[in-house]
Enzyme design. Sequence first.
Site, short mmCIF file in Angstrom:
data_model
loop_
_atom_site.label_atom_id
_atom_site.label_comp_id
_atom_site.label_asym_id
_atom_site.label_seq_id
_atom_site.Cartn_x
_atom_site.Cartn_y
_atom_site.Cartn_z
N HIS B 121 -24.43 17.50 124.76
CA HIS B 121 -24.70 17.71 123.34
C HIS B 121 -26.20 17.99 123.21
O HIS B 121 -26.99 17.51 124.02
CB HIS B 121 -24.32 16.41 122.61
N ASP B 198 -24.96 9.08 127.69
CA ASP B 198 -24.69 9.40 126.29
C ASP B 198 -23.25 8.98 126.02
O ASP B 198 -22.31 9.65 126.43
CB ASP B 198 -24.89 10.90 126.05
N GLN B 201 -19.22 9.74 122.47
CA GLN B 201 -17.78 10.01 122.39
C GLN B 201 -16.97 9.02 123.23
O GLN B 201 -15.75 9.11 123.27
CB GLN B 201 -17.47 11.44 122.86
N LYS B 224 -19.00 7.11 114.71
CA LYS B 224 -17.89 7.73 115.43
C LYS B 224 -16.84 6.68 115.84
O LYS B 224 -15.80 7.02 116.38
CB LYS B 224 -18.40 8.46 116.68
N CYS B 364 -22.75 21.71 118.50
CA CYS B 364 -24.04 21.21 119.00
C CYS B 364 -24.09 21.25 120.53
O CYS B 364 -24.63 20.33 121.16
CB CYS B 364 -24.34 19.81 118.51
#
Lengths: 146, 409
Positions: B121, B198, B201, B224, B364
Site C-alpha cells: 500500500h 503492515d 488488512q 478496519k 492506493c
Amino acid sequence: MSFKNLDQLYRSVIMDHYKTPRNKGTIENDSINIEMNNPTCGDRIHLTLQVVDGIVKDAKFDGEGCSISMASASMMTQAVKGKDVDTALGLSKTFSDMMLGKDYDDSLDLGDIEALQGVSQFPARIKCATLAWKAMEKGVHEQQKS
Amino acid sequence: MINKEIKSYFPILDQEINGHPLVYLDSAATSQKPVQVIEALENYYKLDNSNVHRGVHTLGNRATEKYEGAREKVQKFINASSTEEVIFLRGTTTAINLVAQSYGRANVDEGDEIVITYMEHHSNIIPWQQLAKERGAILKYIELEEDGTISLEQVKAAITERTKIVSMVYVSNVLGTMNPVKEVARIAHEHGAVMVVDGAQAAPHLKIDVQQLDCDFFAFSGHKMVGPTGIGVLYGKKALLNDMEPVEFGGEMIDFVGLYDSTWKELPWKFEGGTPIIAGAVGLGAAIDFLSEIGLDEIEKHEHEMAAIAMEKMNGIEGLQIYGPKDPSKRAGIVTFNLNDVHPHDVATVLDMSGIAVRAGHHCAQPLMKWLEVSATARASFYLYNDESDIDRLTEGLRSAKEYFNDVF
C-alpha cells in the site's frame, strides 16, 4: 434488471465517444503539454493543445480511464477546437456549473457535451467528467502566463 | 460463532441504497461498526469524558483507566509482552511513518538498503522512499510470483548484509495474499535487519501473535477491525522503542521541561504527544472485545470460505478476471477483479445502482497496478457480517453490468 437511472448517465452519445474517441493522440510540434491524474481513482489524461494567436488550433488527448472521463475528454477536444481561448474557458465554466447542478449559461452551443448533464446526478463520477476540462484550463493558463 | 445474528449488530447494514438492500463489500477500505462499539463511544462521551494522565478528579481517573484499559486489550489481542510496547497513534500510516522517521533516521545510512515488495500500500512505500532519499539509501522491491505471492527465494535474493529494514504487508489489500512474514522476519534477522509488518488488512481477519511472528514492528488501524476511525497501533519491541527518539513533541510525552532542554516520559507515552486519542482507544477496545468474543480463528475461517465461494461463483462469469492467488486458502476475504472491457468505475457505478458497494480504482497501490499491467481494478472485500447471499447479489449485479454494457456498447 432495468437501469433507468443509469441510462441518464450512459447516454448513447457518451458511449459513442468512449468507443470511438475524437482527437485521440498527441500533437508533436510546438504544443502545450498537460498531464493530469485523478489521484483517487487512477484516471490519467495527457492533453496537448496548439494555441496560435489566441485560438485553439488543435487539441488531442491520450490517457486511460472510465467511459465518462474518456468520453468527456473526447467531447472537450471537439468543443474547444477552433474556438478562441476565452470561449474555451467559458465553455469550461459552463460545464463545471452543469456538473455542480447550477444554472448554466445556455447561450453557448454545447453540442455533444450536453449529454453529460446526467453525470451531475452521480456525485462520485463528477471528477471523472471534469478531468479533461481541468487539464485544458491548466494548459491555457500556463500559456497565458508565459 | 459466525451466524445471521452478527449482521443485526451492524445498524448501518439495515438500509436500502438506490432502492435495494445494501450489500457492503468494501470492508478492506473500512469496516462497519457494531452497536457495541458505537455505544462504547457514546458512553465514554456521556459518562467518562475527561483528559487523561493529569488532574486528581474522578472523571480524569476514569478516562485514564479506560484509555489504559484499552491498551491492555490491545496487548492481549496481539500478544505483546507488555503494554509498554503498544503505542496509540492515528493509524497504520502514522505508525509506519513513525518507524521510518525515528528508527529509520537513526539507523539507515548512505548505501544501506530498505527492502519492500511490489504489493505494498502507498503507506508502506512512500515513508521508505522519503527515508531513502534523505539518507542516500537504496529502496529495493521484492519481485512477486506470477500468482501474486512472495517466494522465500526472492526474499533471500533481495535481503543482503546492507539491508537495515524489511517492511512487508501481512495481507495484501489488493490481491488478498497472505504473506509469510514470520519466515521473512527470520531472514531479515539473519542479516541484522529489522522487520516491519503492515498489519492493516491482517489484524481484522487473523489471530495476531507478534511474539510468534517475531517481527520488530507491527502496525494496524482500528477502523478496519470494526473500531472507529482515527485510532491505530504501533507495536514495537521494547528494546528498540527504548532507543528511539519521539517524532512529535509537546504535552503528554514529557518527563521534565526546562528552558533549553527536556526529557521524555517512559514507554509508551513518549510517542504519544498531545492529548491522546482517548475515545478512539476506548472504541478500539470495544472492537477487540467484539471480535474476540466471536474468535479470530472463526473469522479467518469465514473469510476463506467467503473468498472460495466468491471466486467460484465469479469465475462462472465469462470475461471476468480475478487477480491474485488462485488458491482461496492463500488469501483473505479480498477478491479483486476486472470485467472485460468495462472500466471498474463503470462496474462500480452499476453495482451501486443495485445497492452493492465495492471499491474501484488503484486501491492506493499504484506500483502493484503497474505490475498487474492495469490502470485500475474493482475489489469486493468481505468481513464477518457478509454471507453467501451477498455474493449472490454481487454476481447477479456483475451479470447485469455486463449485460448493460453489452447493450450500450
